[in-house]
Design a protein around this motif. Structure first.
Motif, PDB file in Angstrom:
ATOM      1  N   LEU A 175       0.910  -1.148   0.139  1.00 53.07           N
ATOM      2  CA  LEU A 175      -0.101   0.108  -0.039  1.00 53.07           C
ATOM      3  C   LEU A 175       0.759   1.266   0.109  1.00 53.07           C
ATOM      4  O   LEU A 175       0.406   2.299  -0.503  1.00 53.07           O
ATOM      5  CB  LEU A 175      -0.826  -0.105   1.130  1.00 53.07           C
ATOM      6  N   PHE A 176       2.053   1.082   0.660  1.00 48.44           N
ATOM      7  CA  PHE A 176       3.037   2.526   0.651  1.00 48.44           C
ATOM      8  C   PHE A 176       3.999   2.462  -0.143  1.00 48.44           C
ATOM      9  O   PHE A 176       4.733   3.416  -0.510  1.00 48.44           O
ATOM     10  CB  PHE A 176       3.225   2.587   1.994  1.00 48.44           C
ATOM     11  N   ARG A 177       4.285   1.151  -0.684  1.00 49.95           N
ATOM     12  CA  ARG A 177       5.545   1.151  -1.568  1.00 49.95           C
ATOM     13  C   ARG A 177       5.189   1.473  -3.010  1.00 49.95           C
ATOM     14  O   ARG A 177       5.949   1.964  -3.910  1.00 49.95           O
ATOM     15  CB  ARG A 177       5.937  -0.265  -1.558  1.00 49.95           C
ATOM     16  N   PHE A 178       3.816   1.162  -3.393  1.00 51.84           N
ATOM     17  CA  PHE A 178       3.170   1.345  -4.664  1.00 51.84           C
ATOM     18  C   PHE A 178       1.957   2.354  -4.252  1.00 51.84           C
ATOM     19  O   PHE A 178       0.719   1.727  -4.586  1.00 51.84           O
ATOM     20  CB  PHE A 178       2.733   0.206  -5.504  1.00 51.84           C
ATOM     21  N   PRO A 179       2.063   3.398  -3.940  1.00 55.60           N
ATOM     22  CA  PRO A 179       0.848   4.383  -3.438  1.00 55.60           C
ATOM     23  C   PRO A 179      -0.252   4.797  -4.515  1.00 55.60           C
ATOM     24  O   PRO A 179       0.425   5.021  -5.374  1.00 55.60           O
ATOM     25  CB  PRO A 179       1.709   5.460  -2.614  1.00 55.60           C
ATOM     26  N   PRO A 180      -1.582   4.540  -4.303  1.00 54.66           N
ATOM     27  CA  PRO A 180      -2.369   5.200  -4.917  1.00 54.66           C
ATOM     28  C   PRO A 180      -2.570   6.519  -4.724  1.00 54.66           C
ATOM     29  O   PRO A 180      -1.775   7.088  -4.076  1.00 54.66           O
ATOM     30  CB  PRO A 180      -3.667   4.349  -4.968  1.00 54.66           C
ATOM     31  N   SER A 181      -3.659   7.262  -5.060  1.00 54.89           N
ATOM     32  CA  SER A 181      -3.943   8.463  -4.897  1.00 54.89           C
ATOM     33  C   SER A 181      -4.127   8.532  -3.376  1.00 54.89           C
ATOM     34  O   SER A 181      -4.352   7.637  -2.627  1.00 54.89           O
ATOM     35  CB  SER A 181      -5.253   8.923  -5.678  1.00 54.89           C
ATOM     36  N   ALA A 182      -3.812   9.882  -2.779  1.00 54.30           N
ATOM     37  CA  ALA A 182      -3.964  10.143  -1.507  1.00 54.30           C
ATOM     38  C   ALA A 182      -5.335   9.655  -0.821  1.00 54.30           C
ATOM     39  O   ALA A 182      -5.485   9.320   0.261  1.00 54.30           O
ATOM     40  CB  ALA A 182      -3.770  11.545  -1.062  1.00 54.30           C
ATOM     41  N   LEU A 183      -6.415   9.969  -1.406  1.00 59.06           N
ATOM     42  CA  LEU A 183      -7.836   9.708  -1.013  1.00 59.06           C
ATOM     43  C   LEU A 183      -8.006   8.283  -1.023  1.00 59.06           C
ATOM     44  O   LEU A 183      -8.393   7.643   0.057  1.00 59.06           O
ATOM     45  CB  LEU A 183      -8.754  10.407  -1.908  1.00 59.06           C
ATOM     46  N   LEU A 188      -8.201   3.277   2.112  1.00 61.95           N
ATOM     47  CA  LEU A 188      -7.795   1.733   2.531  1.00 61.95           C
ATOM     48  C   LEU A 188      -7.088   1.744   3.754  1.00 61.95           C
ATOM     49  O   LEU A 188      -7.408   0.396   4.372  1.00 61.95           O
ATOM     50  CB  LEU A 188      -6.606   1.262   1.085  1.00 61.95           C
ATOM     51  N   LEU A 189      -6.491   2.810   4.364  1.00 65.70           N
ATOM     52  CA  LEU A 189      -6.142   2.495   5.672  1.00 65.70           C
ATOM     53  C   LEU A 189      -7.448   2.338   6.578  1.00 65.70           C
ATOM     54  O   LEU A 189      -7.156   1.726   7.649  1.00 65.70           O
ATOM     55  CB  LEU A 189      -5.434   3.914   6.036  1.00 65.70           C
ATOM     56  N   LEU A 190      -8.539   2.820   6.409  1.00 64.12           N
ATOM     57  CA  LEU A 190      -9.681   2.443   7.390  1.00 64.12           C
ATOM     58  C   LEU A 190      -9.845   1.138   7.288  1.00 64.12           C
ATOM     59  O   LEU A 190     -10.714   0.673   8.110  1.00 64.12           O
ATOM     60  CB  LEU A 190     -10.981   3.489   6.751  1.00 64.12           C
TER      61      LEU A 190
END
Length: 276
Positions: A175-183, A188-190
């Motif tokens: 999730l943080f190595r190939f990050p999508p958009s901030a939103l 996804l963190l939820l």
């Protein structure tokens, strides 16, 4: 701060620490040898959280969530441990928080900040690359994985639950190595807290109480693993366009030599006419 104020504050905070230690000894008087390691671990965790981790903002947030997670984890495993682990942990945490403050060790380090647009904040850390953020985040990952493995060992260790720990670690890393958009990433963190509460009900049905805790430990450790501070450029090194990685587009000035020459000739021809 005046010396008198420093001494008075030190005496006050020392009294609070002594009161916490006395409360711990009174609470765990029947299981003092078994509860003492949890008190010491709480104090050490506080020192790591408030004295070493602040320069990296992501590690600070993850380790703050880890305080609540470890407290719930110890509460769940108290029956297997046979000691008041959660209360000892919290008392040690509070004592360490006071002991790591200004009167003894000076001001606490502040999170690193960078100017906007300088390329140093690729990972939300402001310290991409470099030895210090790698050591800090590596230590935090080791602490979270050690807590997850310890919980797994003390509560019915099985291969499927260990696979959940490994899978959560990979998911957090990706999730943080190939990050999508901030939103999208924030949404996804939820999934982490929602999945934690869902797995509580699943764990009760299948007899695996460690399942939700193992999932959360792995996800938090994966979040720290998936960052540019492991392999990114060091802080302070030249960023584009000064590093030569990106070529700057030069603005071409439009030069109209022919039109300029015609205007000059017209002015020269008009000047004698005006004199006449």
């Amino acid at each position: 701060m005046k010396k008198s104020n420093q001494w008075s504050s030190r005496i006050f905070y020392a009294g609070v620490i002594i009161a916490l230690v006395v409360a711990f000894v009174w609470m765990a008087r029947s299981n003092l040898p078994g509860a003492s390691p949890f008190f010491a671990l709480g104090a050490a965790y506080t020192f790591l959280l408030f004295r070493e981790v602040p320069p990296t903002s992501r590690a600070s947030m993850v380790m703050l969530f880890g305080v609540l997670l470890i407290s719930l984890s110890l509460t769940s495993a108290e029956d297997d441990l046979g000691v008041p682990a959660a209360a000892s942990w919290l008392l040690g945490f509070m004592a360490g928080a006071i002991a790591s403050g200004y009167p003894w060790l000076g001001e606490r380090p502040r999170p690193a900040t960078t100017k906007k647009g300088d390329g140093n904040d690729q990972d939300g850390e402001g310290t991409a690359g470099g030895r210090r953020p790698v050591l800090i985040n590596g230590t935090c990952v080791a602490v979270l994985l050690a807590a997850g493995l310890a919980h797994l060992i003390f509560q019915n260790p099985t291969a499927p639950v260990a696979a959940v720990l490994a899978g959560a670690l990979v998911c957090g890393w990706a999730l943080f190595r190939f990050p999508p958009s901030a939103l999208t990433r924030n949404m996804l963190l939820l999934v982490i807290p929602v999945e934690f509460f869902l797995l509580i009900f699943v764990a009760g049905n299948i007899g695996q109480p460690a399942l939700p805790f193992v999932w959360t430990y792995g996800a938090l450790a994966g979040i720290l693993l998936g960052g540019t501070f492991w392999s990114g450029p060091r802080r302070g090194t030249p960023r584009p366009p000064f590093s030569g990685q990106i070529k700057r587009r030069r603005k071409r000035k439009k030069v109209r030599r022919s039109q300029d020459k015609l205007k000059q000739k017209q002015l020269q021809n008009e000047a004698p006419a005006v004199r006449r």
